[in-house]
Scaffold this motif. Structure first.
Motif, mmCIF file in Angstrom:
data_model
loop_
_atom_site.group_PDB
_atom_site.id
_atom_site.type_symbol
_atom_site.label_atom_id
_atom_site.label_comp_id
_atom_site.label_asym_id
_atom_site.label_seq_id
_atom_site.Cartn_x
_atom_site.Cartn_y
_atom_site.Cartn_z
ATOM 1 N N ASP A 16 75.757 -87.703 32.760
ATOM 2 C CA ASP A 16 74.459 -86.875 32.515
ATOM 3 C C ASP A 16 73.618 -87.391 31.620
ATOM 4 O O ASP A 16 73.732 -88.475 30.977
ATOM 5 C CB ASP A 16 75.141 -85.484 31.840
ATOM 6 C CG ASP A 16 75.648 -85.548 30.494
ATOM 7 O OD1 ASP A 16 75.100 -86.445 29.537
ATOM 8 O OD2 ASP A 16 76.743 -85.128 30.186
ATOM 9 N N VAL A 53 78.898 -90.118 43.561
ATOM 10 C CA VAL A 53 78.742 -89.032 42.849
ATOM 11 C C VAL A 53 79.044 -87.837 44.255
ATOM 12 O O VAL A 53 78.593 -88.159 45.415
ATOM 13 C CB VAL A 53 77.100 -88.591 42.383
ATOM 14 C CG1 VAL A 53 76.972 -86.912 42.339
ATOM 15 C CG2 VAL A 53 76.978 -89.195 41.226
ATOM 16 N N LEU A 56 76.310 -82.634 42.237
ATOM 17 C CA LEU A 56 75.322 -82.601 41.503
ATOM 18 C C LEU A 56 74.674 -81.348 40.745
ATOM 19 O O LEU A 56 74.517 -80.351 41.634
ATOM 20 C CB LEU A 56 74.061 -83.252 41.998
ATOM 21 C CG LEU A 56 72.947 -84.004 41.425
ATOM 22 C CD1 LEU A 56 73.720 -85.179 40.614
ATOM 23 C CD2 LEU A 56 71.806 -84.429 42.441
ATOM 24 N N ILE A 58 71.766 -79.563 38.339
ATOM 25 C CA ILE A 58 70.474 -79.647 37.950
ATOM 26 C C ILE A 58 69.792 -78.848 37.193
ATOM 27 O O ILE A 58 69.746 -77.651 37.568
ATOM 28 C CB ILE A 58 69.442 -80.293 38.882
ATOM 29 C CG1 ILE A 58 69.990 -81.199 39.949
ATOM 30 C CG2 ILE A 58 68.182 -80.331 38.669
ATOM 31 C CD1 ILE A 58 69.343 -81.407 41.404
ATOM 32 N N ILE A 149 70.426 -83.568 34.392
ATOM 33 C CA ILE A 149 71.068 -83.753 35.642
ATOM 34 C C ILE A 149 72.756 -84.103 35.202
ATOM 35 O O ILE A 149 72.711 -84.955 34.254
ATOM 36 C CB ILE A 149 70.548 -84.924 36.525
ATOM 37 C CG1 ILE A 149 69.302 -84.480 37.088
ATOM 38 C CG2 ILE A 149 71.708 -85.206 37.602
ATOM 39 C CD1 ILE A 149 68.748 -85.566 38.048
ATOM 40 N N ALA A 151 76.284 -85.237 37.044
ATOM 41 C CA ALA A 151 76.935 -85.670 38.191
ATOM 42 C C ALA A 151 78.558 -85.969 38.180
ATOM 43 O O ALA A 151 78.693 -86.686 37.051
ATOM 44 C CB ALA A 151 76.077 -87.071 38.634
#
Length: 289
Positions: A16, A53, A56, A58, A149, A151
């Motif tokens: 992150d 990844v 995800l 966000i 973000i 991941a």
């Protein structure tokens, strides 16, 4: 024969862009949404990932300004070689992010958490870099926006988790930084089911919805419920969106909604408003392929 009981997702790796020492309000990275519906410069969020990844998340907040139309779109960009030579086509295009408040903890009129979270089951190769760029309908840049973000990858039980490789934004209008306009009705009634964009061009297996606002400079204090549908029938849970007269707000997101949607499926949305005028609201659906 004994029952086969596969485990659920078991992520071995996380990345992150949260930095120890940053204040809650300044979590993530600053992203400038360029004025007049034009794409701004790309900011690196996660450089050269050390792992693949498959999921995800966000987080988006602070793309808001009082008394203006702050409709905003964000592109998640990728350089698979790990640098800043971003591919022309975004990995995830046109995430609606406008009229989202900051995560203040000392003021009662603002939310206390990250005001919007997108969730995408999508595969990204190790070594890739991720970045973000933005645009806004406002006549001046919005410089206060922030993006987080997170991941996850290395699933110990790969059969337990599906992920795609690309995302399409359905119902988007980049010339105004908004989605498909959906009529609202006063709760407990629902507005009419309305087609969102065109029918799917290819099969999709997960969707994520977002309702942004009214595409103007005067939001009301309201709570708006939105549903995704196919053939006038709801799929997945409701999205709940709060708006206020500061042209700000927060969202309870419903995704990811895992469902097999064949090419040719026409996605729909409908909305219900708890208070305020029954203006249309803009909705975008993100399909993972």
């Amino acid at each position: 024969m004994a029952l086969i009981l596969p485990g659920g997702p078991d992520w071995a790796h996380y990345s992150d862009n949260l930095t120890i020492g940053d204040s809650f309000l300044d979590a993530g990275v600053a992203v400038t949404a360029a004025a007049n519906n034009s794409k701004g410069s790309t900011v690196t969020v996660l450089p050269a990932l050390s792992h693949d990844v498959e999921f995800l998340r966000i987080g988006v907040f602070r793309f808001a300004a009082n008394g203006v139309n702050s409709s905003t779109l964000l592109d998640i960009m990728i350089d698979r070689a790990g640098g800043t030579s971003w591919e022309t086509d975004p990995l995830i295009p046109n995430l609606t992010a406008g009229s989202l408040g900051g995560c203040y903890i000392e003021y009662t009129q603002y939310p206390a958490g990250i005001t919007c979270w997108y969730n995408f089951p999508i595969w990204i190769p190790a070594g890739a870099s991720l970045g973000v760029r933005g645009q806004t309908a406002h006549t001046s840049d919005i410089t206060t926006g922030r993006v987080i973000i997170q991941a996850a990858g290395g699933n110990r039980n790969p059969a337990s988790w599906w992920c795609g490789q690309r995302v399409t934004a359905i119902g988007i209008d980049t010339s105004y930084s908004i989605g498909e306009l959906i009529p609202t009705a006063a709760a407990p009634s629902w507005g009419a089911w309305t087609n969102v964009g065109s029918a799917l061009a290819s099969d999709a297996y997960a969707v994520q919805m977002m309702m942004q606002g009214e595409g103007d400079s005067s939001l009301s204090n309201s709570t708006i419920y939105t549903q995704i549908g196919v053939s006038n029938t709801q799929i997945g849970p409701n999205l709940v969106r709060a708006t206020n007269t500061y042209e700000s707000g927060a969202v309870i997101m419903p995704g990811p909604i895992f469902c097999a949607l064949p090419a040719g499926t026409q996605l729909q949305a409908r909305a219900s408003r708890v208070s305020g005028s029954n203006d249309d609201v803009d909705v975008v659906i993100y399909a993972v392929h």
